[in-house]
Design an enzyme around this catalytic site. Sequence first.
Site, short mmCIF file in Angstrom:
data_model
loop_
_atom_site.label_atom_id
_atom_site.label_comp_id
_atom_site.label_asym_id
_atom_site.label_seq_id
_atom_site.Cartn_x
_atom_site.Cartn_y
_atom_site.Cartn_z
N ASN A 15 -41.68 -69.11 -7.71
CA ASN A 15 -41.11 -68.64 -6.45
C ASN A 15 -42.21 -68.09 -5.55
O ASN A 15 -43.40 -68.15 -5.88
CB ASN A 15 -39.99 -67.62 -6.70
N ASP A 204 -30.26 -73.67 -12.73
CA ASP A 204 -31.00 -72.43 -12.52
C ASP A 204 -31.32 -72.23 -11.04
O ASP A 204 -31.30 -71.10 -10.54
CB ASP A 204 -32.29 -72.44 -13.34
#
Length: 322
Positions: A15, A204
């Site tokens: 991320n 996810d």
Amino acid sequence: ITFQMSLIMRPDDANIVGNVHGGTILKMIEEAGYIISTRHCNTQNGDRCLAALVRVEKTEFLSPVFIGEVAHVTAEITFTSKHSLEVHIKVMAENIITGAKKMASRAVLWYVPFSLQNVEKIMEVPPIEYSSAEQEEEGKKRYEAQKMERLETKMLTEEIVSSPPNPEQHTVAFSQSSLIQLVGPSECTLHDYISGGVTMKLMDEVAGIVAARHCKTNIVTASVDAVNFQKKIKKGSVVTVTGRLTFVSNKSMEIEVVVDATSLLEGEKIKYRAVSAYFTYISLDRDNKPLPVPTLKVDISEAKRENTGRWQYPCIFRHQFP
């Protein structure tokens, strides 16, 4: 019987703050399980076969993995029945600059081998040797337990309710999210069905969007309850991955994620439930320390309370939270 593989974590695996996505770890875990299971099932004479993922037991994410670290994935076959294998997998993260290592994740997966020539034909699994009769007996108990839960899950196919327009912030409807994707050749196995690792990565991603919408902070996967693969998803199908909050505590969020599929190429427009699971996420600050999670606002008229005292919205079909 063990297998190990290693992979360096790159920016597209993480991320914006450098935490490697839980879906990336799940995909690596499934690939290691697929390799060791397929390799083992082809050690005997007869049809060549491919191992298909049918269930993932609870997956724990014990430590975050960061860009630049090397993930070492170790898989071991711990039990075999006539038609299935249990694989235990551990993920170690290594900082190749300092040499420091840490346990990042662990999981248990179940595979079933299918003939390479006939995808509907289930092959027999070569037995493994156990160190003791007790070890084999414990494996049998785990096998029966997961088999029973898989059968129960197949009966639970509640339709996900669409979010109303302009939902209030911090409600279930506000953070509920969906992803629609066409299954292409690059996401499939040699049987032309989407791989379990790709499916879990998509799940996810959706769970992460739900958590981020609710918290507006950096969020990471803490664990995944049992993932049940109920039906195969063929190449050319359209999958709809939907996630919604089912429970929020001060420190974590439980998110139900389901995968529905529709075949385009075969002219079948019937949507079916293919996969389901529950993800647990936590909220972190810039120093990767836990942050409080905003309270979930629940419409009492649409919710129900289980004997655990937790509110369910709207009538979730299974709820167990550690």
